[in-house]
Design a protein around this motif. Structure first.
Motif, mmCIF file in Angstrom:
data_model
loop_
_atom_site.group_PDB
_atom_site.id
_atom_site.type_symbol
_atom_site.label_atom_id
_atom_site.label_comp_id
_atom_site.label_asym_id
_atom_site.label_seq_id
_atom_site.Cartn_x
_atom_site.Cartn_y
_atom_site.Cartn_z
ATOM 1 N N LEU A 69 0.833 -1.207 0.000
ATOM 2 C CA LEU A 69 0.000 0.000 0.000
ATOM 3 C C LEU A 69 0.866 1.254 0.000
ATOM 4 C CD1 LEU A 69 -2.787 1.324 0.157
ATOM 5 C CD2 LEU A 69 -2.595 1.178 2.648
ATOM 6 N N ALA A 70 1.909 1.260 0.813
ATOM 7 C CA ALA A 70 2.789 2.429 0.872
ATOM 8 C C ALA A 70 3.461 2.677 -0.470
ATOM 9 C CB ALA A 70 3.836 2.239 1.969
ATOM 10 N N LEU A 71 3.973 1.630 -1.085
ATOM 11 C CA LEU A 71 4.639 1.796 -2.381
ATOM 12 C C LEU A 71 3.644 2.213 -3.457
ATOM 13 C CD1 LEU A 71 7.045 -1.268 -2.256
ATOM 14 C CD2 LEU A 71 7.677 1.150 -2.035
ATOM 15 N N TRP A 72 2.460 1.599 -3.459
ATOM 16 C CA TRP A 72 1.438 1.936 -4.439
ATOM 17 C C TRP A 72 0.985 3.382 -4.283
ATOM 18 C CZ3 TRP A 72 -3.893 2.948 -3.664
ATOM 19 C CH2 TRP A 72 -4.647 2.995 -4.833
ATOM 20 N N SER A 73 1.012 3.883 -3.049
ATOM 21 C CA SER A 73 0.568 5.248 -2.769
ATOM 22 C C SER A 73 1.659 6.283 -2.979
ATOM 23 C CB SER A 73 0.055 5.344 -1.326
ATOM 24 O OG SER A 73 -1.049 4.502 -1.152
ATOM 25 N N GLY A 74 2.826 5.854 -3.401
ATOM 26 C CA GLY A 74 3.895 6.795 -3.733
ATOM 27 C C GLY A 74 4.850 7.120 -2.607
ATOM 28 N N ALA A 75 4.906 6.299 -1.572
ATOM 29 C CA ALA A 75 5.864 6.545 -0.480
ATOM 30 C C ALA A 75 7.283 6.404 -1.005
ATOM 31 C CB ALA A 75 5.625 5.562 0.661
ATOM 32 N N ASP A 76 8.185 7.116 -0.372
ATOM 33 C CA ASP A 76 9.595 7.041 -0.728
ATOM 34 C C ASP A 76 10.108 5.627 -0.469
ATOM 35 O OD1 ASP A 76 12.253 8.270 -1.356
ATOM 36 O OD2 ASP A 76 12.643 7.656 0.729
ATOM 37 N N ALA A 115 3.659 -0.872 15.571
ATOM 38 C CA ALA A 115 3.747 0.572 15.322
ATOM 39 C C ALA A 115 4.513 0.856 14.030
ATOM 40 C CB ALA A 115 4.406 1.272 16.504
ATOM 41 N N VAL A 116 5.581 0.116 13.775
ATOM 42 C CA VAL A 116 6.339 0.284 12.527
ATOM 43 C C VAL A 116 5.445 -0.059 11.342
ATOM 44 C CG1 VAL A 116 8.270 -0.617 11.159
ATOM 45 C CG2 VAL A 116 8.623 -0.010 13.556
ATOM 46 N N ASN A 117 4.659 -1.117 11.458
ATOM 47 C CA ASN A 117 3.730 -1.492 10.385
ATOM 48 C C ASN A 117 2.746 -0.366 10.095
ATOM 49 O OD1 ASN A 117 3.790 -3.762 8.812
ATOM 50 N ND2 ASN A 117 2.641 -5.026 10.223
ATOM 51 N N ILE A 118 2.193 0.199 11.145
ATOM 52 C CA ILE A 118 1.248 1.307 10.975
ATOM 53 C C ILE A 118 1.951 2.514 10.360
ATOM 54 C CG2 ILE A 118 -0.209 2.941 12.246
ATOM 55 C CD1 ILE A 118 -0.788 0.546 14.186
ATOM 56 N N TRP A 119 3.177 2.761 10.774
ATOM 57 C CA TRP A 119 3.966 3.854 10.208
ATOM 58 C C TRP A 119 4.136 3.646 8.703
ATOM 59 C CZ3 TRP A 119 9.428 5.263 12.543
ATOM 60 C CH2 TRP A 119 9.883 6.444 11.983
ATOM 61 N N ILE A 120 4.425 2.411 8.296
ATOM 62 C CA ILE A 120 4.581 2.124 6.870
ATOM 63 C C ILE A 120 3.293 2.466 6.130
ATOM 64 C CG2 ILE A 120 4.918 0.285 5.166
ATOM 65 C CD1 ILE A 120 6.786 -1.097 7.222
ATOM 66 N N VAL A 121 2.154 2.084 6.680
ATOM 67 C CA VAL A 121 0.859 2.345 6.031
ATOM 68 C C VAL A 121 0.674 3.843 5.801
ATOM 69 C CG1 VAL A 121 -1.638 2.316 6.385
ATOM 70 C CG2 VAL A 121 -0.297 0.279 6.894
ATOM 71 N N PHE A 122 1.063 4.658 6.792
ATOM 72 C CA PHE A 122 0.816 6.084 6.708
ATOM 73 C C PHE A 122 1.977 6.890 6.125
ATOM 74 C CE2 PHE A 122 -2.496 4.821 9.676
ATOM 75 C CZ PHE A 122 -3.578 5.494 9.124
ATOM 76 N N LEU A 123 3.025 6.222 5.676
ATOM 77 C CA LEU A 123 4.159 6.940 5.084
ATOM 78 C C LEU A 123 3.747 7.900 3.967
ATOM 79 C CD1 LEU A 123 7.342 4.729 4.694
ATOM 80 C CD2 LEU A 123 7.161 6.980 5.720
ATOM 81 N N PRO A 124 2.898 7.492 3.044
ATOM 82 C CA PRO A 124 2.539 8.415 1.953
ATOM 83 C C PRO A 124 1.867 9.691 2.470
ATOM 84 C CG PRO A 124 1.865 6.189 1.399
ATOM 85 C CD PRO A 124 2.299 6.164 2.831
ATOM 86 N N VAL A 125 1.157 9.608 3.566
ATOM 87 C CA VAL A 125 0.469 10.769 4.132
ATOM 88 C C VAL A 125 1.461 11.654 4.893
ATOM 89 C CG1 VAL A 125 -1.372 11.484 5.709
ATOM 90 C CG2 VAL A 125 -1.634 9.435 4.313
ATOM 91 N N LEU A 126 2.505 11.040 5.426
ATOM 92 C CA LEU A 126 3.471 11.740 6.270
ATOM 93 C C LEU A 126 4.657 12.291 5.498
ATOM 94 C CD1 LEU A 126 3.575 9.088 9.135
ATOM 95 C CD2 LEU A 126 2.270 11.216 9.098
ATOM 96 N N ARG A 127 4.510 12.476 4.225
ATOM 97 C CA ARG A 127 5.621 12.976 3.396
ATOM 98 C C ARG A 127 6.184 14.255 3.964
ATOM 99 N NH1 ARG A 127 3.539 11.924 -2.786
ATOM 100 N NH2 ARG A 127 2.473 10.042 -2.223
ATOM 101 N N THR A 128 7.507 14.242 4.160
ATOM 102 C CA THR A 128 8.176 15.445 4.665
ATOM 103 C C THR A 128 9.371 15.769 3.829
ATOM 104 O OG1 THR A 128 9.417 14.074 6.222
ATOM 105 C CG2 THR A 128 7.413 15.130 7.031
#
Length: 128
Positions: A69-76, A115-128
């Motif tokens: 999901l993170a990769l599909w959503s464009g996470a780094d 918590a790391v798993n949840i962080w991965i899910v929300f990586l695309p939203v947390l772009r910094t």
């Protein structure tokens, strides 16, 4: 970069296998014809290793889904890979804490891996 992610996915898939090896190590009476009843009869550290094996299988779907999901959503990809490695390290620590019967530490490590798993899910939203 994607090679590192693929390698991490494969390493994660082998974590249950690592726990299974620990459960079976030096165990008398093991038969590959009926391994599940034998594993279910284990106690002590071998029984805990078998329980860790089951938990490792249970943790994989969420981990894989989070990464995809993170990769599909464009996470780094580099950040995803770093978190994947963190998750794998935590899950190995979880296995060790389970085998060593460190219940409180095991639960803490389990929570950190979640918590790391949840962080991965929300990586695309947390772009910094």
């Amino acid at each position: 970069m994607m090679l590192g992610i693929k390698i991490s996915l494969v390493v994660a898939a082998f974590l249950p296998w690592l726990a299974a090896i620990c459960a079976r190590a030096g165990g008398a009476g093991f038969t590959n014809h009926e391994p599940r009843p034998w594993l279910a009869s284990l106690s002590g550290w071998r029984g805990r290793a078998n329980a860790a094996q089951a938990n490792a299988f249970e943790a994989l779907p969420f981990f894989y889904a989070a990464v995809l999901l993170a990769l599909w959503s464009g996470a780094d990809a580099l950040r995803v890979q770093s978190l994947m490695i963190s998750w794998i390290v935590l899950r190995v620590l979880y296995l060790l804490m389970y085998i060593m019967d460190k219940a409180t530490l095991r639960s803490l490590v389990w929570f950190l891996a979640l918590a790391v798993n949840i962080w991965i899910v929300f990586l695309p939203v947390l772009r910094t």
